[in-house]
Design an enzyme around this catalytic site. Structure first.
Site, PDB file in Angstrom:
ATOM      1  N   PHE A 152      35.222  28.821  26.146  1.00 34.11           N
ATOM      2  CA  PHE A 152      35.047  29.148  27.574  1.00 34.11           C
ATOM      3  C   PHE A 152      36.030  30.250  27.968  1.00 34.11           C
ATOM      4  O   PHE A 152      36.701  30.165  28.982  1.00 34.11           O
ATOM      5  CB  PHE A 152      35.274  27.884  28.427  1.00 34.11           C
ATOM      6  CG  PHE A 152      34.333  26.763  28.083  1.00 34.11           C
ATOM      7  CD1 PHE A 152      33.045  26.734  28.597  1.00 34.11           C
ATOM      8  CD2 PHE A 152      34.726  25.750  27.216  1.00 34.11           C
ATOM      9  CE1 PHE A 152      32.165  25.705  28.262  1.00 34.11           C
ATOM     10  CE2 PHE A 152      33.856  24.724  26.871  1.00 34.11           C
ATOM     11  CZ  PHE A 152      32.566  24.702  27.393  1.00 34.11           C
ATOM     12  N   LYS A 207      28.048  24.298  27.163  1.00 34.45           N
ATOM     13  CA  LYS A 207      28.356  25.738  27.190  1.00 34.45           C
ATOM     14  C   LYS A 207      27.292  26.524  27.972  1.00 34.45           C
ATOM     15  O   LYS A 207      27.601  27.313  28.865  1.00 34.45           O
ATOM     16  CB  LYS A 207      28.483  26.256  25.751  1.00 34.45           C
ATOM     17  CG  LYS A 207      28.559  27.755  25.607  1.00 34.45           C
ATOM     18  CD  LYS A 207      29.797  28.309  26.307  1.00 34.45           C
ATOM     19  CE  LYS A 207      29.720  29.799  26.506  1.00 34.45           C
ATOM     20  NZ  LYS A 207      30.297  30.582  25.491  1.00 34.45           N
ATOM     21  N   PHE A 252      33.741  32.459  42.303  1.00 36.22           N
ATOM     22  CA  PHE A 252      32.412  32.935  41.869  1.00 36.22           C
ATOM     23  C   PHE A 252      31.391  33.002  42.994  1.00 36.22           C
ATOM     24  O   PHE A 252      30.213  32.747  42.804  1.00 36.22           O
ATOM     25  CB  PHE A 252      31.887  32.073  40.703  1.00 36.22           C
ATOM     26  CG  PHE A 252      32.309  32.650  39.382  1.00 36.22           C
ATOM     27  CD1 PHE A 252      33.612  32.567  38.966  1.00 36.22           C
ATOM     28  CD2 PHE A 252      31.408  33.328  38.581  1.00 36.22           C
ATOM     29  CE1 PHE A 252      34.027  33.148  37.783  1.00 36.22           C
ATOM     30  CE2 PHE A 252      31.814  33.900  37.391  1.00 36.22           C
ATOM     31  CZ  PHE A 252      33.124  33.812  36.985  1.00 36.22           C
ATOM     32  N   GLY A 256      27.833  41.448  45.096  1.00 41.40           N
ATOM     33  CA  GLY A 256      28.053  42.840  44.716  1.00 41.40           C
ATOM     34  C   GLY A 256      26.899  43.312  43.858  1.00 41.40           C
ATOM     35  O   GLY A 256      25.745  42.901  44.078  1.00 41.40           O
ATOM     36  N   CYS A 263      28.030  37.579  27.922  1.00 37.95           N
ATOM     37  CA  CYS A 263      27.723  36.140  27.943  1.00 37.95           C
ATOM     38  C   CYS A 263      26.632  35.740  28.934  1.00 37.95           C
ATOM     39  O   CYS A 263      25.611  35.176  28.531  1.00 37.95           O
ATOM     40  CB  CYS A 263      28.988  35.357  28.240  1.00 37.95           C
ATOM     41  SG  CYS A 263      30.161  35.446  26.896  1.00 37.95           S
TER      42      CYS A 263
HETATM   43  C1  UDX Z   1      32.058  34.211  31.015  1.00 41.93           C
HETATM   44  C2  UDX Z   1      32.556  32.816  31.404  1.00 41.93           C
HETATM   45  O1  UDX Z   1      33.301  32.901  32.624  1.00 41.93           O
HETATM   46  C3  UDX Z   1      33.391  32.214  30.281  1.00 41.93           C
HETATM   47  O2  UDX Z   1      33.777  30.896  30.639  1.00 41.93           O
HETATM   48  C4  UDX Z   1      32.496  32.187  29.044  1.00 41.93           C
HETATM   49  O3  UDX Z   1      32.973  31.499  27.977  1.00 41.93           O
HETATM   50  C5  UDX Z   1      32.112  33.607  28.682  1.00 41.93           C
HETATM   51  O4  UDX Z   1      31.361  34.141  29.770  1.00 41.93           O
HETATM   52  P1  UDX Z   1      33.052  36.690  30.974  1.00 41.93           P
HETATM   53  O5  UDX Z   1      31.751  37.109  30.355  1.00 41.93           O
HETATM   54  O6  UDX Z   1      34.324  37.219  30.405  1.00 41.93           O
HETATM   55  O7  UDX Z   1      33.189  35.085  30.903  1.00 41.93           O
HETATM   56  O8  UDX Z   1      32.966  37.112  32.500  1.00 41.93           O
HETATM   57  P2  UDX Z   1      33.229  36.454  33.934  1.00 41.93           P
HETATM   58  O9  UDX Z   1      34.620  36.659  34.362  1.00 41.93           O
HETATM   59  O10 UDX Z   1      32.721  35.077  33.984  1.00 41.93           O
HETATM   60  O11 UDX Z   1      32.308  37.417  34.852  1.00 41.93           O
HETATM   61  C6  UDX Z   1      30.932  37.627  34.528  1.00 41.93           C
HETATM   62  C7  UDX Z   1      30.297  38.608  35.466  1.00 41.93           C
HETATM   63  O12 UDX Z   1      30.131  38.044  36.751  1.00 41.93           O
HETATM   64  C8  UDX Z   1      31.076  39.901  35.695  1.00 41.93           C
HETATM   65  O13 UDX Z   1      30.148  40.982  35.629  1.00 41.93           O
HETATM   66  C9  UDX Z   1      31.626  39.766  37.099  1.00 41.93           C
HETATM   67  O14 UDX Z   1      31.824  41.008  37.744  1.00 41.93           O
HETATM   68  C10 UDX Z   1      30.538  38.956  37.777  1.00 41.93           C
HETATM   69  N1  UDX Z   1      30.994  38.181  38.933  1.00 41.93           N
HETATM   70  C11 UDX Z   1      31.927  37.196  38.770  1.00 41.93           C
HETATM   71  C12 UDX Z   1      30.439  38.425  40.199  1.00 41.93           C
HETATM   72  O15 UDX Z   1      29.580  39.296  40.369  1.00 41.93           O
HETATM   73  N2  UDX Z   1      30.838  37.645  41.252  1.00 41.93           N
HETATM   74  C13 UDX Z   1      31.760  36.662  41.138  1.00 41.93           C
HETATM   75  O16 UDX Z   1      32.062  35.999  42.138  1.00 41.93           O
HETATM   76  C14 UDX Z   1      32.330  36.431  39.851  1.00 41.93           C
END
Ligand code: UDX
Length: 436
Positions: A152, A207, A252, A256, A263
């Site tokens: 994660f 997951k 989260f 935007g 992922c």
């Molecule tokens: C994600 C999961 O968070 C992690 O637990 C998993 O194991 C792998 O996938 P990651 O891919 O690194 O991690 O990105 P994350 O920080 O979760 O953000 C994903 C996307 O969501 C980004 O493009 C981010 O900009 C977007 N996002 C996130 C939003 O648009 N709004 C939010 O409020 C949060």
């Protein structure tokens, strides 16, 4: 303990380096010999804060080594973690060919009892089917256990996430494997028990469900933002008002341009295909995907509404941020890249800046002719008509207003809802965003 890691991508490397740092003796294997040579010199193929430091330290202490040799990786390990990629087929189904190759290679090289943990993200039932495949190739009668241990890790904070986990999920019913898992993760599990033992299948599904739920939160907010945008509701206030309810939570909920990365898009597709395999209809997941894939088009529409196609043809523009999120050089499924591809057909020139993802961006967009990559975000800003902020790197949050005023059309499109609207507008800047 003696631990082998198969696959030195993002997950494998973070896992190996963090295990080595707490004193396990780690061997990391990859079939890419160039990568292994570089890793032995502490050269990491991607950007991840803090990783290089712990890797260097562990290499100096001889706590970690890198190899392409399966016999070496299978020399009496207490546990083996499989961390290879599961890219998607066009259909969205995860392609398991890398895992299958690893399982066959392990079966041919293992000559002592051990536990094989699958860390790669795999559909429910995969660990069991890999165990069957393994047994087909194993020549001896050794007792090799299989378990599921999904990761994660968030890119950009993966080292911290590994060292201070919210939870450590281990899918196994075996008491022996549970004890081994407790020993392996002891240092990360000391203050409060973070380990949750489940069945292998539940662990695999946790997951997918966790990532899909996070993606759902984002798409939900992006859908609400569409309605807010066509009324005078402010999505920032809506977010705060919703997030104050602990049952909802404030994380989260940021609307935007939508989510990207290696992922969320892949895992949503993977879970949708698992539903279809069982003749079930994934209504929510499909809606999450639809909202996300159309979200950036709302911003394009705002641009086309503000500037006619004929005018755009003679315009240059700036784009800030190409990585899918801050603190990473990863541009996989980055919405910024989608925007650039789409706009490059319609504008004269695009000036592109990102603090660290430019090298990957150049390689990805090599086929486009009208891109100029910048070392400084303000270079040539006077030649541009407008700026799009696509990734919320910290250095974009408080831009130099005087420099933005020199944009020919004095227009800023904020794809991440982070800029101070009042401040920009009172400085004569035309500020475009969604629902603020
Ligand atoms: C994600 C999961 O968070 C992690 O637990 C998993 O194991 C792998 O996938 P990651 O891919 O690194 O991690 O990105 P994350 O920080 O979760 O953000 C994903 C996307 O969501 C980004 O493009 C981010 O900009 C977007 N996002 C996130 C939003 O648009 N709004 C939010 O409020 C949060």
């Amino acid at each position: 303990m003696k631990i082998s890691i198969i696959g030195t991508g993002y997950v494998g490397l973070v896992t190996g380096a963090c295990f080595a740092e707490i004193g396990h003796s780690v061997t990391c294997l990859d079939i890419d010999s160039t990568r292994i040579r570089k890793l032995n010199n502490a050269s990491i193929p991607f950007y991840e804060p803090g990783l290089e430091r712990i890797l260097k330290k562990s290499l100096e202490k001889n706590q970690i080594k890198f190899t392409t040799n399966y016999s070496l990786a299978c020399k009496n390990p207490d546990a083996i973690f499989v961390c290879v990629g599961t890219p998607s087929y066009k259909s969205g189904k995860p392609n398991l060919k890398f895992i299958k190759n690893v399982i066959k290679s392990l079966a041919l090289a293992i000559n002592s009892e051990t536990v094989i943990f699958l860390k790669s993200t795999v559909p429910v039932g995969t660990t069991a089917s890999m165990e069957r495949l393994f047994k087909k190739y194993l020549k001896s009668k050794l007792d090799i256990a299989f378990a599921s241990n999904p990761e994660f890790l968030k890119e950009g904070s993966a080292v911290n996430d590994f060292k201070s986990p919210d939870r450590i999920i281990v899918g196994t019913k075996s008491k022996k494997v549970q004890e081994i898992s407790k020993n392996i993760f002891h240092a990360f599990n000391h203050q409060r028990s973070r380990i949750l033992f489940t069945s292998i299948e539940s662990s695999e599904l946790i997951k997918y469900a966790a990532n899909s739920f996070l993606a759902t939160k984002i798409s939900f907010m992006n859908e609400i933002a569409r309605l807010a945008d066509s009324t005078s509701a402010n999505i920032d206030d809506v977010r705060k008002g919703m997030g104050a309810d602990p049952r909802i939570g404030s994380a989260f909920l940021y609307s935007g341009l939508g989510y990207g990365g290696s992922c969320f898009p892949k895992d949503i597709d993977g879970l949708i295909s698992s539903f279809k395999d069982k003749n079930l209809h994934p209504s929510i997941l499909e809606a999450v995907k639809t909202v996300n894939s159309s979200q950036h088009k709302l911003y394009l529409k705002k641009i086309y509404d503000a500037f006619s196609k004929a005018k755009l043809k003679n315009m240059s523009i700036h784009i800030w941020g190409t990585s899918f999120k801050p603190e990473t050089d990863d541009i996989r499924d980055s919405i910024s890249i989608k925007l650039i591809r789409s706009l490059s057909k319609d504008v004269k020139k695009i000036f592109i800046y990102d603090p660290i993802a430019l090298k990957n961006t150049k390689n990805e967009l090599i086929d486009l002719q009208n891109l100029v990559f910048l070392r400084d975000k303000y270079t040539n800003i006077k030649q541009s008509n407008f700026l799009i902020l696509a990734t919320e790197w910290k250095e974009f949050w408080d831009p130099d207003i005087k420099k933005l005023q020199s944009l020919k059309s004095k227009t800023v499109i904020d794809g991440r809802n982070i800029l101070n609207r009042k401040h920009l507008e009172s400085s004569g800047i035309n500020y475009l965003c969604i629902a603020r």
